[in-house]
Design a protein around this motif. Structure first.
Motif, mmCIF file in Angstrom:
data_model
loop_
_atom_site.group_PDB
_atom_site.id
_atom_site.type_symbol
_atom_site.label_atom_id
_atom_site.label_comp_id
_atom_site.label_asym_id
_atom_site.label_seq_id
_atom_site.Cartn_x
_atom_site.Cartn_y
_atom_site.Cartn_z
ATOM 1 N N ALA A 33 22.901 50.216 -51.679
ATOM 2 C CA ALA A 33 24.292 50.252 -51.219
ATOM 3 C C ALA A 33 24.436 51.278 -50.103
ATOM 4 C CB ALA A 33 25.203 50.610 -52.388
ATOM 5 N N ASP A 90 34.331 47.751 -57.812
ATOM 6 C CA ASP A 90 33.497 47.611 -56.625
ATOM 7 C C ASP A 90 32.541 46.432 -56.715
ATOM 8 O OD1 ASP A 90 34.579 49.766 -55.217
ATOM 9 O OD2 ASP A 90 33.323 51.203 -56.275
ATOM 10 N N VAL A 91 32.620 45.666 -57.798
ATOM 11 C CA VAL A 91 31.829 44.433 -57.912
ATOM 12 C C VAL A 91 32.761 43.271 -57.594
ATOM 13 C CG1 VAL A 91 30.351 43.008 -59.368
ATOM 14 C CG2 VAL A 91 30.421 45.496 -59.719
ATOM 15 N N PRO A 92 32.658 42.680 -56.410
ATOM 16 C CA PRO A 92 33.594 41.620 -56.030
ATOM 17 C C PRO A 92 33.384 40.360 -56.857
ATOM 18 C CG PRO A 92 31.868 41.850 -54.387
ATOM 19 C CD PRO A 92 31.682 42.972 -55.352
ATOM 20 N N SER A 95 30.966 37.602 -54.344
ATOM 21 C CA SER A 95 29.706 37.902 -53.665
ATOM 22 C C SER A 95 28.898 38.910 -54.475
ATOM 23 C CB SER A 95 29.966 38.457 -52.258
ATOM 24 O OG SER A 95 30.682 39.675 -52.323
ATOM 25 N N VAL A 97 26.432 42.295 -55.080
ATOM 26 C CA VAL A 97 26.406 43.640 -54.517
ATOM 27 C C VAL A 97 25.133 44.341 -54.974
ATOM 28 C CG1 VAL A 97 27.763 44.581 -56.440
ATOM 29 C CG2 VAL A 97 27.691 45.807 -54.266
ATOM 30 N N VAL A 107 20.862 43.812 -58.443
ATOM 31 C CA VAL A 107 21.960 43.071 -57.844
ATOM 32 C C VAL A 107 22.939 42.718 -58.950
ATOM 33 C CG1 VAL A 107 20.657 40.893 -58.008
ATOM 34 C CG2 VAL A 107 22.653 41.046 -56.502
ATOM 35 N N TYR A 109 26.654 40.797 -59.980
ATOM 36 C CA TYR A 109 27.600 39.773 -59.541
ATOM 37 C C TYR A 109 28.341 39.254 -60.762
ATOM 38 C CZ TYR A 109 24.337 36.208 -61.324
ATOM 39 O OH TYR A 109 23.535 35.447 -62.137
ATOM 40 N N ASP A 120 16.851 42.912 -57.891
ATOM 41 C CA ASP A 120 17.243 42.484 -56.543
ATOM 42 C C ASP A 120 16.027 42.020 -55.745
ATOM 43 O OD1 ASP A 120 18.806 41.935 -54.381
ATOM 44 O OD2 ASP A 120 19.013 44.015 -53.731
ATOM 45 N N SER A 130 20.576 40.286 -53.255
ATOM 46 C CA SER A 130 21.899 40.813 -52.895
ATOM 47 C C SER A 130 22.337 40.351 -51.516
ATOM 48 C CB SER A 130 21.886 42.346 -52.950
ATOM 49 O OG SER A 130 20.908 42.868 -52.057
ATOM 50 N N GLU A 131 21.382 39.843 -50.719
ATOM 51 C CA GLU A 131 21.723 39.289 -49.413
ATOM 52 C C GLU A 131 22.040 37.798 -49.515
ATOM 53 O OE1 GLU A 131 21.998 40.984 -46.372
ATOM 54 O OE2 GLU A 131 21.964 42.666 -47.767
#
Length: 425
Positions: A33, A90-92, A95, A97, A107, A109, A120, A130-131
């Motif tokens: 991050a 902070d974990v949408p 998407s 993270v 990662v 999610y 990850d 994570s990408e």
């Protein structure tokens, strides 16, 4: 020859069909991050603990754990704990993270079953998941999709879609990603890196007041730091540096530096404790109070919750610190303020930004000292990021390994030549 034919087929599978996954013996560095100051919010205590543990039966074959570099493993006693990773806000929802704990790229999610955590690293070509992106498959389930070749994974790590697979050939367990137990509690996301069968029996490091009636928490703050977890914990737990290091802030006045009475009343295995400490100046412009010689109760629920609890004229309050071992020489801190009383002042956006910047200043004030301290300890051949004094004591009593983190990072500070010479003496 047969060997040449096999070689040609192998390279075809790797480069064209994309079906041979790579499972490394050492970790490929993922995307951590980005460095940022933190987040400030005001909210009431959240709902009770919710958990999501990967099912053993759903695991893609035997559960694999991402190994740290250089083949050195963190002692099991450190891994068999719940570690905070970030605030759940902070974990949408749409998407993935990235995060990192003990140099293991993670990662996080969300899907229909809640919060999920995988290594990850895509098992195919080691691209960072994570990408990738969140995709909905034909059954309507949310999957984590690698954006390199489109492999998709369920929350248990099982590979559910492999676009390059021909016809009705089965998706082998070999193609699955590593999954970790993950939980949400009190607005914090936790992961369990050790033996997954122990996760249910290990308690989360919770702050009871956050679930108590009438308590609210505010000013959630997260920051990544360029020094080690052990240095961070030692800094947070040291009250005597506050008047000097943080001079000019609400808490600091170097003229009040003095002996500080500290006592330990209870040991909390394996390395935690509870005790009391005095602070020479205890003030808050936000809560409109100022005290001298205030007494705080400090509780260290090792390894990742340090709580300072105190009383003010309006009621009770606490400052909660969640130190996180990101990698050797790097750490993350989550900070939360909680109280059981309300004030007349309303925290508007400008006030939250101002408080956020104030928190940044406090951590910036310690930065030079702590980074410089670590560089000098390394020059003195310390045991990594645990302190030269501990390395010396271990050698005297015949102790074993003292390090906590598994591998050395690229240091930001050069070693002073004079200290390099001292290290050769």
């Amino acid at each position: 020859s047969l060997s040449r034919l096999w070689l040609v087929m192998h390279y075809y599978l790797v480069l064209v069909a994309g079906l041979v996954p790579l499972t490394p013996n050492s970790r490929t560095r993922g995307f951590s991050a980005p460095l940022r100051g933190g987040r400030a919010t005001l909210a009431v205590s959240p709902s009770p603990v919710s958990s999501r543990l990967p099912s053993e039966s759903a695991q893609p074959g035997k559960r694999r754990e991402a190994e740290p570099p250089e083949g050195k493993l963190v002692p099991d006693s450190w891994l068999d704990n719940w570690y905070p990773v970030m605030f759940t806000a902070d974990v949408p929802a749409d998407s993935p993270v990235a995060a990192q704990v003990f140099e293991r790229p993670l990662v996080l999610y969300r899907d229909e079953e809640g919060l999920q955590c995988l290594a990850d690293t895509c098992p195919h070509r080691l691209a960072p998941l994570s990408e990738g992106r969140l995709a909905v498959d034909a059954s309507g389930k949310t999957r984590l999709e690698c954006s390199y070749h489109g492999w998709q994974f369920a929350g248990c790590g099982k590979c559910t879609k492999l676009p390059q697979l021909e016809g009705t050939k089965p998706i082998l367990p070999l193609y699955g990603a590593s999954a970790y137990p993950v939980r949400e509690a009190q607005g914090v996301a936790y992961v369990f890196l050790g033996n997954a069968s122990l996760a249910e029996s290990v308690p989360l490091p919770l702050a009871p007041e956050l679930d108590a009636e009438g308590w609210i928490y505010e000013q959630d703050y997260m920051r990544d730091l360029p020094y080690d977890y052990t240095t961070l914990v030692e800094n947070i737990i040291d009250p005597s540096h506050v008047p000097v290091s943080h001079h000019g802030t609400v808490q600091g006045d170097r003229n009040l530096a003095q002996p500080i009475a500290t006592s330990v009343s209870e040991r909390m295995p394996p390395i935690g404790f509870q005790g009391k400490t005095e602070v020479p100046l205890h003030a808050s412009s936000r809560l409109s109070f100022a005290q001298t010689k205030a007494v705080q109760t400090v509780t260290f629920t090792a390894p990742s919750l340090l709580a300072y609890r105190f009383s003010v004229p309006a009621g009770d309050a606490s400052a909660l610190f969640y130190p996180i071992p990101v990698a050797r020489g790097r750490s993350r801190i989550l900070v939360r303020r909680a109280r059981n009383f309300r004030t007349e002042r309303v925290m508007r956006t400008a006030d939250l930004v101002a408080k956020h910047l104030e928190n940044n200043i406090v951590f910036d004030q310690d930065m030079a000292f702590l980074c410089g301290q670590e560089a000098r300890l390394q020059a003195l051949r310390a045991d990594g990021w645990g302190g030269a004094w501990r390395a010396k004591r271990d050698s005297e009593v015949g102790g074993g390994r003292s390090y906590v983190m598994p591998a050395a990072p690229v240091r930001r500070l050069p070693t002073p030549p004079s200290l390099s010479a001292m290290a050769r003496l």
